[in-house]
Design a protein around this motif. Structure first.
Motif, mmCIF file in Angstrom:
data_model
loop_
_atom_site.group_PDB
_atom_site.id
_atom_site.type_symbol
_atom_site.label_atom_id
_atom_site.label_comp_id
_atom_site.label_asym_id
_atom_site.label_seq_id
_atom_site.Cartn_x
_atom_site.Cartn_y
_atom_site.Cartn_z
ATOM 1 N N THR A 102 0.838 -1.197 0.000
ATOM 2 C CA THR A 102 0.000 0.000 0.000
ATOM 3 C C THR A 102 0.871 1.245 0.000
ATOM 4 O O THR A 102 0.552 2.247 -0.655
ATOM 5 C CB THR A 102 -0.943 0.004 1.216
ATOM 6 O OG1 THR A 102 -1.669 -1.224 1.247
ATOM 7 C CG2 THR A 102 -1.918 1.158 1.145
ATOM 8 N N GLY A 103 2.002 1.182 0.702
ATOM 9 C CA GLY A 103 2.932 2.302 0.703
ATOM 10 C C GLY A 103 3.512 2.564 -0.672
ATOM 11 O O GLY A 103 3.649 3.718 -1.099
ATOM 12 N N GLN A 104 3.850 1.505 -1.415
ATOM 13 C CA GLN A 104 4.389 1.675 -2.765
ATOM 14 C C GLN A 104 3.374 2.317 -3.693
ATOM 15 O O GLN A 104 3.705 3.218 -4.469
ATOM 16 C CB GLN A 104 4.815 0.314 -3.326
ATOM 17 C CG GLN A 104 6.116 -0.195 -2.753
ATOM 18 C CD GLN A 104 6.467 -1.587 -3.228
ATOM 19 O OE1 GLN A 104 7.602 -2.000 -3.125
ATOM 20 N NE2 GLN A 104 5.491 -2.329 -3.723
ATOM 21 N N GLY A 105 2.130 1.846 -3.623
ATOM 22 C CA GLY A 105 1.098 2.433 -4.476
ATOM 23 C C GLY A 105 0.867 3.896 -4.160
ATOM 24 O O GLY A 105 0.707 4.731 -5.062
ATOM 25 N N THR A 106 0.862 4.236 -2.875
ATOM 26 C CA THR A 106 0.674 5.624 -2.455
ATOM 27 C C THR A 106 1.854 6.487 -2.871
ATOM 28 O O THR A 106 1.698 7.605 -3.368
ATOM 29 C CB THR A 106 0.477 5.689 -0.934
ATOM 30 O OG1 THR A 106 -0.626 4.856 -0.567
ATOM 31 C CG2 THR A 106 0.204 7.119 -0.473
ATOM 32 N N PHE A 107 3.078 5.962 -2.670
ATOM 33 C CA PHE A 107 4.286 6.696 -3.050
ATOM 34 C C PHE A 107 4.284 6.987 -4.550
ATOM 35 O O PHE A 107 4.652 8.087 -4.986
ATOM 36 C CB PHE A 107 5.514 5.879 -2.656
ATOM 37 C CG PHE A 107 6.821 6.596 -2.802
ATOM 38 C CD1 PHE A 107 7.298 7.410 -1.791
ATOM 39 C CD2 PHE A 107 7.578 6.463 -3.960
ATOM 40 C CE1 PHE A 107 8.511 8.077 -1.916
ATOM 41 C CE2 PHE A 107 8.787 7.126 -4.095
ATOM 42 C CZ PHE A 107 9.259 7.935 -3.077
ATOM 43 N N LEU A 108 3.871 6.011 -5.348
ATOM 44 C CA LEU A 108 3.806 6.185 -6.804
ATOM 45 C C LEU A 108 2.808 7.268 -7.173
ATOM 46 O O LEU A 108 3.087 8.140 -8.003
ATOM 47 C CB LEU A 108 3.422 4.856 -7.456
ATOM 48 C CG LEU A 108 3.294 4.834 -8.986
ATOM 49 C CD1 LEU A 108 4.646 5.075 -9.632
ATOM 50 C CD2 LEU A 108 2.713 3.499 -9.441
ATOM 51 N N THR A 109 1.635 7.245 -6.565
ATOM 52 C CA THR A 109 0.603 8.234 -6.880
ATOM 53 C C THR A 109 1.018 9.635 -6.440
ATOM 54 O O THR A 109 0.778 10.619 -7.145
ATOM 55 C CB THR A 109 -0.721 7.842 -6.196
ATOM 56 O OG1 THR A 109 -1.113 6.536 -6.660
ATOM 57 C CG2 THR A 109 -1.824 8.831 -6.536
ATOM 58 N N GLN A 110 1.658 9.738 -5.281
ATOM 59 C CA GLN A 110 2.094 11.041 -4.782
ATOM 60 C C GLN A 110 3.134 11.689 -5.680
ATOM 61 O O GLN A 110 3.277 12.917 -5.694
ATOM 62 C CB GLN A 110 2.664 10.904 -3.356
ATOM 63 C CG GLN A 110 1.623 10.614 -2.295
ATOM 64 C CD GLN A 110 2.244 10.347 -0.935
ATOM 65 O OE1 GLN A 110 3.439 10.100 -0.828
ATOM 66 N NE2 GLN A 110 1.430 10.399 0.106
ATOM 67 N N ASN A 111 3.863 10.879 -6.433
ATOM 68 C CA ASN A 111 4.925 11.403 -7.293
ATOM 69 C C ASN A 111 4.550 11.343 -8.766
ATOM 70 O O ASN A 111 5.423 11.343 -9.638
ATOM 71 C CB ASN A 111 6.218 10.622 -7.038
ATOM 72 C CG ASN A 111 6.820 10.928 -5.681
ATOM 73 O OD1 ASN A 111 7.529 11.913 -5.517
ATOM 74 N ND2 ASN A 111 6.497 10.100 -4.686
ATOM 75 N N SER A 112 3.243 11.304 -9.065
ATOM 76 C CA SER A 112 2.753 11.266 -10.440
ATOM 77 C C SER A 112 1.569 12.203 -10.573
ATOM 78 O O SER A 112 0.967 12.627 -9.588
ATOM 79 C CB SER A 112 2.315 9.837 -10.825
ATOM 80 O OG SER A 112 3.339 8.897 -10.610
ATOM 81 N N ASN A 113 1.225 12.535 -11.821
ATOM 82 C CA ASN A 113 -0.028 13.220 -12.106
ATOM 83 C C ASN A 113 -0.762 12.459 -13.195
ATOM 84 O O ASN A 113 -0.322 11.384 -13.613
ATOM 85 C CB ASN A 113 0.210 14.694 -12.488
ATOM 86 C CG ASN A 113 1.110 14.840 -13.704
ATOM 87 O OD1 ASN A 113 1.071 14.031 -14.631
ATOM 88 N ND2 ASN A 113 1.947 15.876 -13.704
ATOM 89 N N SER A 114 -1.874 12.986 -13.682
ATOM 90 C CA SER A 114 -2.704 12.227 -14.622
ATOM 91 C C SER A 114 -1.975 11.937 -15.932
ATOM 92 O O SER A 114 -2.276 10.955 -16.604
ATOM 93 C CB SER A 114 -4.007 12.979 -14.898
ATOM 94 O OG SER A 114 -3.734 14.264 -15.426
ATOM 95 N N ASP A 115 -1.002 12.807 -16.318
ATOM 96 C CA ASP A 115 -0.260 12.586 -17.553
ATOM 97 C C ASP A 115 0.850 11.549 -17.396
ATOM 98 O O ASP A 115 1.200 10.863 -18.353
ATOM 99 C CB ASP A 115 0.363 13.908 -18.037
ATOM 100 C CG ASP A 115 -0.678 14.873 -18.582
ATOM 101 O OD1 ASP A 115 -1.711 14.391 -19.085
ATOM 102 O OD2 ASP A 115 -0.462 16.095 -18.489
ATOM 103 N N THR A 116 1.413 11.450 -16.201
ATOM 104 C CA THR A 116 2.573 10.581 -15.994
ATOM 105 C C THR A 116 2.241 9.281 -15.275
ATOM 106 O O THR A 116 3.118 8.431 -15.128
ATOM 107 C CB THR A 116 3.655 11.323 -15.176
ATOM 108 O OG1 THR A 116 3.125 11.672 -13.887
ATOM 109 C CG2 THR A 116 4.106 12.583 -15.901
#
Length: 419
Positions: A102-116
């Motif tokens: 769950t931490g990995q998924g959250t970390f990925l989302t926090q460092n991305s936007n809808s384009d990336t």
């Protein structure tokens, strides 16, 4: 990558390693690899409900660090297998896996936007699956040449895997710490969102799972759990137990893992490079590709592997002459199909739930892990042909459910709420 180099290799060889330890123990050790993995995925499933609360308190990075510690402890207990340590370690790892995933998924989302998000999902998946290459190369060179896995080979294998996991844990301290509850949007500047209360965070997961979109996504989540169990634990055991493959059958677990990893990496790299294509053409063509790839793999395995191979060494006849090359082709197809499904799931969760990423990923891992645990349970009794039938049926339902979600998003042109 190093942490999962150790664990994914461990999960692939665990059944065969523990069977070897059992045969050498003269009845003093009776641990079972399938039972251990079932415990891990059961606790992983339920641990995901409280993982978002922990992430809120300590952040995604430190959740990943804490989870990595539990992976290291689990791997080290294989140096001297004891039944109580195996099952206690499985329980601890189940909870640790919940917070790291769950931490990995959250970390990925926090460092991305809808384009990336689609691009980053593909890159993340490719890097993660490189772990299947290095660990299984080491596994193959360590285990090949014997019908059974001796204590000496086991020691060499898990000293190396434990070392890799420890280095990976240290590397996690170098990850940047990003403040939780910040959102990067193409329409808005970076802004800080007021964090919800613990109670609100905890119950948001239960609220999300009752929405129409999330209910439809549950079917792909469940399918990825079933096929994860199959390729990471059961298929390698089937290869190792296939006496038609000769003395190198145990070592072929490692080769199979390498080729599965190659399929996973190819899928991750392709979707990392061409992530914007999913924004242009939608995700459903890629899910259809994953469906076709997996159905082909299941059909070829049905023809090539003895039906009783999941739980015992077998010389039983097959529909065609049992072929190592064909078995490795199936490994590649399993990895490629898994990569397609998972990258598209990560991408759609990040796109649909940008502000609820922690509870959304918790639901994903809950459904996936519970399905994986159930698969390990029925694999103790069901022969291979019935396991493949379950995968075919759930894969079909999962793909059509994903299509429905994607079509709903398309109809609303990615604007407004579809939850």
């Amino acid at each position: 990558m190093l942490v999962f180099t150790a664990f994914q290799t461990t999960s692939m060889v665990q059944k065969s390693v523990l069977d070897g330890a059992k045969s050498e123990s003269n009845g003093t050790f009776n641990g079972d690899g399938y039972v251990s993995l079932g415990i891990i995925y059961t606790l992983l499933a339920f641990g995901n409900w409280i993982a978002p609360v922990i992430i809120m308190y300590i952040g995604a990075k430190w959740c990943m660090v804490a989870g990595a510690v539990t992976y290291l402890l689990f791997i080290l207990q294989f140096l001297k297998p004891m039944e109580w340590a195996l099952y206690l370690g499985s329980c601890i790892l189940g909870f640790g896996a919940a917070i790291i995933w769950t931490g990995q998924g959250t970390f990925l989302t926090q460092n991305s936007n809808s384009d990336t998000m689609a691009r980053n999902s593909g890159i993340f998946w490719a890097l993660l699956q490189f772990s299947l290459l290095w660990g299984n190369v080491y596994s193959y060179t360590t285990l090949r040449g014997d019908f059974t896995i001796t204590a000496e080979k086991r020691m060499h294998l898990f000293i190396g895997l434990g070392g890799a996991c420890a280095v990976g844990l240290l590397c996690m301290f170098l990850l940047r710490t990003k403040a939780s509850f910040t959102r990067d949007s193409e329409m808005e500047d970076l802004e800080t969102v007021t964090p919800p209360s613990v109670k609100e965070t905890f119950f948001k997961s239960f609220k999300l799972i009752r929405t129409r979109t999330m209910l439809l996504l549950l079917f792909p989540f469940i399918y990825t759990g079933l096929e994860l169990t199959f390729f990471s634990g059961i298929y390698g055991t089937c290869i190792a137990n296939n006496i038609h493959f000769g003395k190198d059958a145990k070592g072929l677990i490692g080769i199979s893992g390498i080729i599965i990893g190659a399929g996973e990496i190819l899928g991750g790299v392709v979707f990392g490079i061409f992530g914007k294509w999913t924004n242009r053409f939608g995700k459903d063509p890629f899910i259809l590709m994953g469906f076709v790839v997996h159905m082909l793999a299941f059909y070829l395995i049905f023809l090539n592997i003895p039906f009783d191979a999941p739980y015992q060494e077998s010389q039983r006849g097959t529909f065609i002459e049992s072929s190592v090359i064909l078995a490795m082709v199936c490994s590649f197809l399993l990895g490629l199909g898994d990569s397609i499904y998972n990258t598209q799931i990560y991408s759609i969760i990040g796109s649909v739930y940008p502000n609820d990423s922690a509870p959304a990923f918790a639901i994903f891992k809950f459904a996936q892990s519970l399905a994986a645990a159930i698969c390990f349970v029925y694999s103790l009794k069901l022969t291979l042909e019935w396991q493949l039938l379950i995968l075919v049926l759930t894969g079909t339902i999962a793909s059509f459910s994903f299509f429905k979600v994607e079509w709903d998003i398309y109809r609303q042109n990615l604007f407004g709420s579809i939850h």
